[in-house]
Design a protein around this motif. Structure first.
Motif, PDB file in Angstrom:
ATOM      1  N   MET A   1      -9.193   9.658  -4.455  1.00  0.00           N
ATOM      2  CA  MET A   1      -8.193   9.579  -5.508  1.00  0.00           C
ATOM      3  C   MET A   1      -8.909   9.420  -6.841  1.00  0.00           C
ATOM      4  SD  MET A   1      -5.065   6.884  -6.170  1.00  0.00           S
ATOM      5  CE  MET A   1      -4.095   7.240  -4.752  1.00  0.00           C
ATOM      6  N   ASN A   2      -8.386  10.075  -7.835  1.00  0.00           N
ATOM      7  CA  ASN A   2      -8.956  10.038  -9.178  1.00  0.00           C
ATOM      8  C   ASN A   2      -8.870   8.617  -9.749  1.00  0.00           C
ATOM      9  OD1 ASN A   2      -9.514  10.426 -11.910  1.00  0.00           O
ATOM     10  ND2 ASN A   2      -8.652  12.482 -11.861  1.00  0.00           N
ATOM     11  N   VAL A   3      -9.841   8.238 -10.567  1.00  0.00           N
ATOM     12  CA  VAL A   3      -9.864   6.898 -11.153  1.00  0.00           C
ATOM     13  C   VAL A   3      -8.621   6.665 -12.011  1.00  0.00           C
ATOM     14  CG1 VAL A   3     -11.100   5.379 -12.740  1.00  0.00           C
ATOM     15  CG2 VAL A   3     -12.361   6.751 -11.091  1.00  0.00           C
ATOM     16  N   THR A   4      -8.211   7.681 -12.785  1.00  0.00           N
ATOM     17  CA  THR A   4      -7.023   7.532 -13.632  1.00  0.00           C
ATOM     18  C   THR A   4      -5.777   7.338 -12.791  1.00  0.00           C
ATOM     19  OG1 THR A   4      -8.075   8.971 -15.243  1.00  0.00           O
ATOM     20  CG2 THR A   4      -5.738   8.553 -15.538  1.00  0.00           C
ATOM     21  N   LEU A   5      -5.676   8.081 -11.694  1.00  0.00           N
ATOM     22  CA  LEU A   5      -4.531   7.901 -10.801  1.00  0.00           C
ATOM     23  C   LEU A   5      -4.536   6.502 -10.213  1.00  0.00           C
ATOM     24  CD1 LEU A   5      -4.411  11.297  -8.884  1.00  0.00           C
ATOM     25  CD2 LEU A   5      -2.970  10.562 -10.764  1.00  0.00           C
ATOM     26  N   SER A   6      -5.715   6.039  -9.833  1.00  0.00           N
ATOM     27  CA  SER A   6      -5.837   4.704  -9.262  1.00  0.00           C
ATOM     28  C   SER A   6      -5.440   3.639 -10.285  1.00  0.00           C
ATOM     29  CB  SER A   6      -7.270   4.479  -8.800  1.00  0.00           C
ATOM     30  OG  SER A   6      -7.435   3.184  -8.309  1.00  0.00           O
ATOM     31  N   THR A   7      -5.853   3.823 -11.536  1.00  0.00           N
ATOM     32  CA  THR A   7      -5.512   2.871 -12.592  1.00  0.00           C
ATOM     33  C   THR A   7      -4.005   2.843 -12.833  1.00  0.00           C
ATOM     34  OG1 THR A   7      -7.645   3.245 -13.642  1.00  0.00           O
ATOM     35  CG2 THR A   7      -5.943   2.247 -14.994  1.00  0.00           C
ATOM     36  N   ALA A   8      -3.395   4.019 -12.891  1.00  0.00           N
ATOM     37  CA  ALA A   8      -1.942   4.093 -13.108  1.00  0.00           C
ATOM     38  C   ALA A   8      -1.188   3.463 -11.942  1.00  0.00           C
ATOM     39  CB  ALA A   8      -1.513   5.534 -13.311  1.00  0.00           C
ATOM     40  N   MET A   9      -1.634   3.734 -10.725  1.00  0.00           N
ATOM     41  CA  MET A   9      -0.968   3.162  -9.558  1.00  0.00           C
ATOM     42  C   MET A   9      -1.133   1.637  -9.518  1.00  0.00           C
ATOM     43  SD  MET A   9       0.569   5.599  -8.110  1.00  0.00           S
ATOM     44  CE  MET A   9       1.017   4.930  -6.536  1.00  0.00           C
ATOM     45  N   SER A  10      -2.281   1.152  -9.936  1.00  0.00           N
ATOM     46  CA  SER A  10      -2.500  -0.287 -10.002  1.00  0.00           C
ATOM     47  C   SER A  10      -1.580  -0.929 -11.041  1.00  0.00           C
ATOM     48  CB  SER A  10      -3.966  -0.563 -10.342  1.00  0.00           C
ATOM     49  OG  SER A  10      -4.190  -1.935 -10.466  1.00  0.00           O
ATOM     50  N   GLY A  11      -1.409  -0.262 -12.180  1.00  0.00           N
ATOM     51  CA  GLY A  11      -0.500  -0.763 -13.214  1.00  0.00           C
ATOM     52  C   GLY A  11       0.942  -0.778 -12.751  1.00  0.00           C
ATOM     53  N   ILE A  12       1.336   0.242 -12.009  1.00  0.00           N
ATOM     54  CA  ILE A  12       2.695   0.301 -11.462  1.00  0.00           C
ATOM     55  C   ILE A  12       2.902  -0.850 -10.481  1.00  0.00           C
ATOM     56  CG2 ILE A  12       4.187   1.633  -9.908  1.00  0.00           C
ATOM     57  CD1 ILE A  12       3.076   4.159 -11.318  1.00  0.00           C
ATOM     58  N   SER A  13       1.904  -1.085  -9.647  1.00  0.00           N
ATOM     59  CA  SER A  13       1.992  -2.175  -8.671  1.00  0.00           C
ATOM     60  C   SER A  13       2.074  -3.534  -9.369  1.00  0.00           C
ATOM     61  CB  SER A  13       0.776  -2.126  -7.748  1.00  0.00           C
ATOM     62  OG  SER A  13       0.809  -3.182  -6.837  1.00  0.00           O
ATOM     63  N   ALA A  14       1.286  -3.731 -10.418  1.00  0.00           N
ATOM     64  CA  ALA A  14       1.308  -5.001 -11.156  1.00  0.00           C
ATOM     65  C   ALA A  14       2.658  -5.217 -11.840  1.00  0.00           C
ATOM     66  CB  ALA A  14       0.183  -5.031 -12.180  1.00  0.00           C
ATOM     67  N   ALA A  15       3.207  -4.155 -12.441  1.00  0.00           N
ATOM     68  CA  ALA A  15       4.514  -4.271 -13.095  1.00  0.00           C
ATOM     69  C   ALA A  15       5.593  -4.588 -12.068  1.00  0.00           C
ATOM     70  CB  ALA A  15       4.845  -2.987 -13.844  1.00  0.00           C
ATOM     71  N   ASN A  16       5.502  -3.984 -10.899  1.00  0.00           N
ATOM     72  CA  ASN A  16       6.458  -4.253  -9.827  1.00  0.00           C
ATOM     73  C   ASN A  16       6.380  -5.710  -9.380  1.00  0.00           C
ATOM     74  OD1 ASN A  16       8.389  -3.564  -7.798  1.00  0.00           O
ATOM     75  ND2 ASN A  16       6.721  -3.471  -6.320  1.00  0.00           N
ATOM     76  N   GLU A  17       5.170  -6.234  -9.267  1.00  0.00           N
ATOM     77  CA  GLU A  17       4.991  -7.630  -8.856  1.00  0.00           C
ATOM     78  C   GLU A  17       5.511  -8.595  -9.923  1.00  0.00           C
ATOM     79  OE1 GLU A  17       4.151 -10.796  -6.479  1.00  0.00           O
ATOM     80  OE2 GLU A  17       4.243  -8.674  -5.969  1.00  0.00           O
TER      81      GLU A  17
ATOM     82  N   VAL B   1       1.630   7.691 -17.738  1.00  0.00           N
ATOM     83  CA  VAL B   1       0.196   7.952 -17.586  1.00  0.00           C
ATOM     84  C   VAL B   1      -0.045   8.778 -16.329  1.00  0.00           C
ATOM     85  CG1 VAL B   1      -2.042   6.865 -17.086  1.00  0.00           C
ATOM     86  CG2 VAL B   1      -0.571   5.934 -18.877  1.00  0.00           C
ATOM     87  N   LEU B   2       0.602   8.400 -15.243  1.00  0.00           N
ATOM     88  CA  LEU B   2       0.464   9.132 -13.987  1.00  0.00           C
ATOM     89  C   LEU B   2       0.966  10.565 -14.127  1.00  0.00           C
ATOM     90  CD1 LEU B   2      -0.303   8.951 -10.989  1.00  0.00           C
ATOM     91  CD2 LEU B   2       2.018   8.144 -10.539  1.00  0.00           C
ATOM     92  N   GLN B   3       2.124  10.739 -14.759  1.00  0.00           N
ATOM     93  CA  GLN B   3       2.699  12.070 -14.965  1.00  0.00           C
ATOM     94  C   GLN B   3       1.778  12.932 -15.824  1.00  0.00           C
ATOM     95  OE1 GLN B   3       6.322  12.104 -17.251  1.00  0.00           O
ATOM     96  NE2 GLN B   3       7.018  14.006 -16.313  1.00  0.00           N
ATOM     97  N   THR B   4       1.241  12.368 -16.892  1.00  0.00           N
ATOM     98  CA  THR B   4       0.336  13.117 -17.762  1.00  0.00           C
ATOM     99  C   THR B   4      -0.921  13.535 -17.011  1.00  0.00           C
ATOM    100  OG1 THR B   4       1.164  11.932 -19.690  1.00  0.00           O
ATOM    101  CG2 THR B   4      -0.968  13.019 -19.918  1.00  0.00           C
ATOM    102  N   GLN B   5      -1.468  12.624 -16.219  1.00  0.00           N
ATOM    103  CA  GLN B   5      -2.666  12.948 -15.443  1.00  0.00           C
ATOM    104  C   GLN B   5      -2.384  14.071 -14.448  1.00  0.00           C
ATOM    105  OE1 GLN B   5      -5.775  12.070 -15.757  1.00  0.00           O
ATOM    106  NE2 GLN B   5      -6.433  13.247 -13.984  1.00  0.00           N
TER     107      GLN B   5
END
Length: 90
Positions: free
Chosen positions: A1-17, A74-78
């Protein structure tokens, strides 16, 4: 997985938490329990629990929602950028 995708997914997970923790705080307030769970990283010093303020929780929920949407953008743009690069190379 791309680093940018991983960063965006991590941000989504943090916001969800953050949203989940804030919703639990509101639910605990209605139940009469004043314990305040938070979505703080585990490697930081713990802050003493404080009384739940509904106004702060609403602001926290809105902030988490904005962070969630921003990370989705960010995820959509990537994904769009990757798709455009693949179209150029193909």
């Amino acid at each position: 997985m791309n680093v940018t995708l991983s960063t965006a997914m991590s941000g989504i997970s943090a916001a969800n938490e953050r949203l989940r923790a804030s919703a639990a705080n509101i639910a605990n307030l209605a139940a009469g329990s004043q314990g305040r769970p938070s979505a703080e990283p585990t490697n930081v010093d713990r802050v003493p629990e404080r009384e739940i303020n509904p106004a702060n929780e609403i602001v926290e929920q809105q902030s988490a929602a904005y962070a969630f949407v921003a990370n989705l953008k960010v995820l959509q743009t990537q994904l769009n950028t990757t798709g455009a690069l693949l179209d150029i190379k193909a």
